[in-house]
Design an enzyme around this catalytic site. Sequence first.
Site, PDB file in Angstrom:
ATOM      1  NE  ARG A  68      -3.765   0.394   2.477  1.00 17.93           N
ATOM      2  CZ  ARG A  68      -4.524   0.115   3.537  1.00 17.93           C
ATOM      3  NH1 ARG A  68      -4.272   0.670   4.700  1.00 17.93           N
ATOM      4  NH2 ARG A  68      -5.540  -0.729   3.431  1.00 17.93           N
ATOM      5  NE  ARG A 182      -8.713  -0.260  15.998  1.00 16.90           N
ATOM      6  CZ  ARG A 182      -8.888  -0.923  14.851  1.00 16.90           C
ATOM      7  NH1 ARG A 182      -8.073  -0.725  13.849  1.00 16.90           N
ATOM      8  NH2 ARG A 182      -9.880  -1.786  14.728  1.00 16.90           N
ATOM      9  CE  LYS A 183      -8.284   3.153   8.847  1.00 21.01           C
ATOM     10  NZ  LYS A 183      -9.275   2.552   7.887  1.00 21.01           N
ATOM     11  N   GLY A 436     -16.991  -5.490   1.514  1.00 25.84           N
ATOM     12  CA  GLY A 436     -17.069  -6.933   1.755  1.00 25.84           C
ATOM     13  C   GLY A 436     -17.351  -7.360   3.174  1.00 25.84           C
ATOM     14  CB  CYS A 441     -12.515  -0.739   3.135  1.00 29.76           C
ATOM     15  SG  CYS A 441     -11.781  -1.526   4.565  1.00 29.76           S
ATOM     16  N   GLY A 442     -15.279   0.195   1.717  1.00 26.18           N
ATOM     17  CA  GLY A 442     -15.948   0.658   0.492  1.00 26.18           C
ATOM     18  C   GLY A 442     -17.013   1.707   0.776  1.00 26.18           C
TER      19      GLY A 442
HETATM   20 FE1  SRM Z   1      -9.848  -0.457   5.090  1.00 26.46          FE
HETATM   21  C1  SRM Z   1      -8.773  -2.799   7.256  1.00 26.46           C
HETATM   22  C2  SRM Z   1      -8.618  -2.166   2.525  1.00 26.46           C
HETATM   23  C3  SRM Z   1     -10.215   2.276   3.147  1.00 26.46           C
HETATM   24  C4  SRM Z   1     -11.906   0.900   7.444  1.00 26.46           C
HETATM   25  N1  SRM Z   1      -8.803  -2.172   4.939  1.00 26.46           N
HETATM   26  C5  SRM Z   1      -8.425  -2.972   5.960  1.00 26.46           C
HETATM   27  C6  SRM Z   1      -7.477  -4.065   5.469  1.00 26.46           C
HETATM   28  C7  SRM Z   1      -6.088  -3.558   5.681  1.00 26.46           C
HETATM   29  C8  SRM Z   1      -7.670  -5.376   6.214  1.00 26.46           C
HETATM   30  C9  SRM Z   1      -6.657  -6.417   5.821  1.00 26.46           C
HETATM   31  O1  SRM Z   1      -5.567  -6.448   6.387  1.00 26.46           O
HETATM   32  O2  SRM Z   1      -6.967  -7.202   4.941  1.00 26.46           O
HETATM   33  C10 SRM Z   1      -7.892  -4.136   3.984  1.00 26.46           C
HETATM   34  C11 SRM Z   1      -6.819  -4.555   3.026  1.00 26.46           C
HETATM   35  C12 SRM Z   1      -7.435  -5.423   1.933  1.00 26.46           C
HETATM   36  C13 SRM Z   1      -6.608  -5.467   0.697  1.00 26.46           C
HETATM   37  O3  SRM Z   1      -5.879  -6.467   0.487  1.00 26.46           O
HETATM   38  O4  SRM Z   1      -6.738  -4.560  -0.110  1.00 26.46           O
HETATM   39  C14 SRM Z   1      -8.459  -2.742   3.777  1.00 26.46           C
HETATM   40  N2  SRM Z   1      -9.377   0.003   3.227  1.00 26.46           N
HETATM   41  C15 SRM Z   1      -8.982  -0.875   2.280  1.00 26.46           C
HETATM   42  C16 SRM Z   1      -8.987  -0.254   0.907  1.00 26.46           C
HETATM   43  C17 SRM Z   1      -7.898  -0.798  -0.009  1.00 26.46           C
HETATM   44  C18 SRM Z   1     -10.378  -0.459   0.270  1.00 26.46           C
HETATM   45  C19 SRM Z   1     -10.409  -0.160  -1.204  1.00 26.46           C
HETATM   46  O5  SRM Z   1     -10.583  -1.118  -1.961  1.00 26.46           O
HETATM   47  O6  SRM Z   1     -10.244   0.975  -1.584  1.00 26.46           O
HETATM   48  C20 SRM Z   1      -8.850   1.226   1.291  1.00 26.46           C
HETATM   49  C21 SRM Z   1      -7.418   1.661   1.438  1.00 26.46           C
HETATM   50  C22 SRM Z   1      -7.285   3.134   1.711  1.00 26.46           C
HETATM   51  C23 SRM Z   1      -5.851   3.595   1.722  1.00 26.46           C
HETATM   52  O7  SRM Z   1      -5.344   3.876   0.633  1.00 26.46           O
HETATM   53  O8  SRM Z   1      -5.262   3.665   2.800  1.00 26.46           O
HETATM   54  C24 SRM Z   1      -9.518   1.215   2.664  1.00 26.46           C
HETATM   55  N3  SRM Z   1     -10.806   1.322   5.295  1.00 26.46           N
HETATM   56  C25 SRM Z   1     -10.937   2.265   4.329  1.00 26.46           C
HETATM   57  C26 SRM Z   1     -11.935   3.222   4.706  1.00 26.46           C
HETATM   58  C27 SRM Z   1     -12.469   4.349   3.818  1.00 26.46           C
HETATM   59  C28 SRM Z   1     -11.862   5.695   4.030  1.00 26.46           C
HETATM   60  O9  SRM Z   1     -10.799   5.850   4.656  1.00 26.46           O
HETATM   61  O10 SRM Z   1     -12.485   6.628   3.536  1.00 26.46           O
HETATM   62  C29 SRM Z   1     -12.423   2.822   5.936  1.00 26.46           C
HETATM   63  C30 SRM Z   1     -13.564   3.478   6.745  1.00 26.46           C
HETATM   64  C31 SRM Z   1     -13.168   4.813   7.257  1.00 26.46           C
HETATM   65  C32 SRM Z   1     -12.406   4.760   8.549  1.00 26.46           C
HETATM   66  O11 SRM Z   1     -11.340   4.144   8.601  1.00 26.46           O
HETATM   67  O12 SRM Z   1     -12.866   5.356   9.517  1.00 26.46           O
HETATM   68  C33 SRM Z   1     -11.704   1.623   6.295  1.00 26.46           C
HETATM   69  N4  SRM Z   1     -10.235  -0.858   7.026  1.00 26.46           N
HETATM   70  C34 SRM Z   1     -11.177  -0.219   7.805  1.00 26.46           C
HETATM   71  C35 SRM Z   1     -11.280  -0.895   9.070  1.00 26.46           C
HETATM   72  C36 SRM Z   1     -12.188  -0.492  10.257  1.00 26.46           C
HETATM   73  C37 SRM Z   1     -11.467   0.505  11.119  1.00 26.46           C
HETATM   74  C38 SRM Z   1     -11.931   0.548  12.534  1.00 26.46           C
HETATM   75  O13 SRM Z   1     -11.749   1.601  13.182  1.00 26.46           O
HETATM   76  O14 SRM Z   1     -12.409  -0.472  13.048  1.00 26.46           O
HETATM   77  C39 SRM Z   1     -10.376  -1.980   9.017  1.00 26.46           C
HETATM   78  C40 SRM Z   1     -10.098  -3.013  10.107  1.00 26.46           C
HETATM   79  C41 SRM Z   1      -9.149  -2.531  11.140  1.00 26.46           C
HETATM   80  O15 SRM Z   1      -8.494  -1.501  11.000  1.00 26.46           O
HETATM   81  O16 SRM Z   1      -9.069  -3.230  12.153  1.00 26.46           O
HETATM   82  C42 SRM Z   1      -9.753  -1.925   7.722  1.00 26.46           C
HETATM   83 FE1  SF4 Z   2     -13.812  -5.703   4.815  1.00 28.40          FE
HETATM   84 FE2  SF4 Z   2     -12.204  -3.702   4.136  1.00 28.40          FE
HETATM   85 FE3  SF4 Z   2     -11.583  -6.202   3.509  1.00 28.40          FE
HETATM   86 FE4  SF4 Z   2     -13.549  -4.941   2.241  1.00 28.40          FE
HETATM   87  S1  SF4 Z   2     -11.370  -4.452   2.189  1.00 28.40           S
HETATM   88  S2  SF4 Z   2     -13.616  -7.007   2.991  1.00 28.40           S
HETATM   89  S3  SF4 Z   2     -14.463  -3.799   3.936  1.00 28.40           S
HETATM   90  S4  SF4 Z   2     -11.718  -5.295   5.564  1.00 28.40           S
END
Ligand code: SRM
Ligand code: SF4
Length: 510
Positions: A68, A182-183, A436, A441-442
């Site tokens: 990333r 956290r993030k 998903g 994240c979506g």
């Molecule tokens: Fe996300 C965790 C993908 C935007 C909320 N997110 C993850 C992980 C890293 C989980 C993992 O290890 O598998 C996903 C990686 C999957 C992969 O292989 O791609 C993942 N998040 C994404 C992305 C790639 C979705 C996408 O297809 O665009 C986005 C990457 C953004 C970036 O460039 O950094 C992404 N994630 C978001 C957003 C949207 C936003 O920021 O506008 C959110 C909701 C907003 C927020 O964070 O408040 C989001 N992701 C989460 C969460 C829930 C956070 C929480 O406080 O619980 C997780 C799980 C966690 O952190 O424990 C998570």
């Molecule tokens: Fe869940 Fe984020 Fe993975 Fe999508 S990319 S399946 S919303 S953790």
Amino acid sequence: MTRTIERQTKLNSFEKFKAEKDGLAVKTEIENFAKIGWEAIDKTDRNHRLKWLGVFFRPVTPGKFMLRMRMPNGILTSKQMGVLAEIVQRYGNDGSADITTRQNLQLRGIAIEDIPDIFNKFEKAGLTSVQSGMDNVRNITGSPVAGIDANELYDTRELVKQVQDMITGNNKGNSEFTNLPRKFNIAIAGCRDNSVHAEINDIAFIPAYKNEKFGFNILVGGFFSAKRCEAAIPLNAWVEPSQVLTLCRVILEVYRDYGLRENRQKSRLMWLIDEWGLEEFRSKVEGQMGITLETEALKDEIIWEKRDHIGIYKQKQLGLNYVGLNIPVGRFYAADMFDLARLAEVYGNGEIRLTVEQNVIIPNIPDSRLETFLTEPLLEKFSIDPQSLTRAIVSCTGSQFCNFALIETKNRALAIAKELETELSMPKPVRIHWTGCPNSCGQPQVAEIGLMGTKVRKNGKMVDAVNLYMGGKVGKDAQLGSCIQKSIPCEDLKPILRNLLIENFAAQPK
Ligand code: SRM
Ligand code: SF4
């Protein structure tokens, strides 16, 4: 910095491993990891700490890591795109890249053996993936048409870059900010349509004038998680652009030092604001800044509906245009990346921009080059005038690569959109977001139609399903949508969407 850690007796397992060894420490071990291979790396280093460098172990495809990046304001050069394309190309059919919902890029299929070499390439090209995962500040978003939008109020590019440089120590890694509870998400909006979804960030800067001076109203605490989703709330503060960097630094310090670390489900900034109350949070920030913050401007400048930037638009620079290409569900491959780099170089000034809708903008195309540009074959794949559903799909990664996923998202999202487009004519795009799992994240909560993966029992069998969200509004008067129907098996979804589109979005059967 350790005050919170001392105060709380029960630390969660993530806090324990961070206290034992900071995530960034693996930076010096990368050569060794590359030598010993992914199976021999200590599990905590491999599954967690490597994310501090932007290297994500994928349990779904063990041995094939995801990288990333950080793309401040979503901007990169054609040269940088070329470097990323070369990296992806090496992995053949398994290599791909995704544009993320934070205006960023993720590369797939990467072998740990190649990481040292890839990091060298990044350094030479001015690229970085540092601090892009786990308890770090994510990619900082800014207006995608900053500096080229005739109607912009503020060019966010430099501020976004300064904030990233402060947090990451000019991309070298900065241990001041690598152990947040956290993030953390930051967005800076400089135009009238809130094209960064400011309201879903931990800190958001919203353009607003005070006594005819330009500045930003501040929102804080927005976040989505499986447990709770909140839009950001006003801090009742207004800052000038020159104060943005310090305010980000201080809020991050307060969050780092006092944020809640016991329960990871209750660690995002909003939980601290809840515990203290907004007033106390604000005074703590003021205390550490050593100033009294001005109260917020009575009105902000977000007065437009959100634009998607797909198509051809005149820039503020006379005779130049920016063209937005629709990259369906944000996925592309090495050949596409090389081609995008070429288009940006041949027709524009070599710049490429990404949007939070997972699309690409090529800016700075002179009027005289536009006609030839439009004949480029890549525009058949990445249309500048796509059909109404494909145009506005956003999708998270889903089960193809993400082990949290409850369902497959990207391919399914695209297939259903295409089928519906053959059956219906839509008067305007409808924003459908797929995610998903409940991590969101979506961003289904910002969509007109949001679909969140789940599982449901049907005829005695567990099947893929979605919870249906509606009512998300972006841009002016942004508001989050809510869940209106739970557990719809994906195999039964199409007719339900079809009816929704006819009843709520004036779609007509063809
Ligand atoms: Fe996300 C965790 C993908 C935007 C909320 N997110 C993850 C992980 C890293 C989980 C993992 O290890 O598998 C996903 C990686 C999957 C992969 O292989 O791609 C993942 N998040 C994404 C992305 C790639 C979705 C996408 O297809 O665009 C986005 C990457 C953004 C970036 O460039 O950094 C992404 N994630 C978001 C957003 C949207 C936003 O920021 O506008 C959110 C909701 C907003 C927020 O964070 O408040 C989001 N992701 C989460 C969460 C829930 C956070 C929480 O406080 O619980 C997780 C799980 C966690 O952190 O424990 C998570
Ligand atoms: Fe869940 Fe984020 Fe993975 Fe999508 S990319 S399946 S919303 S953790």
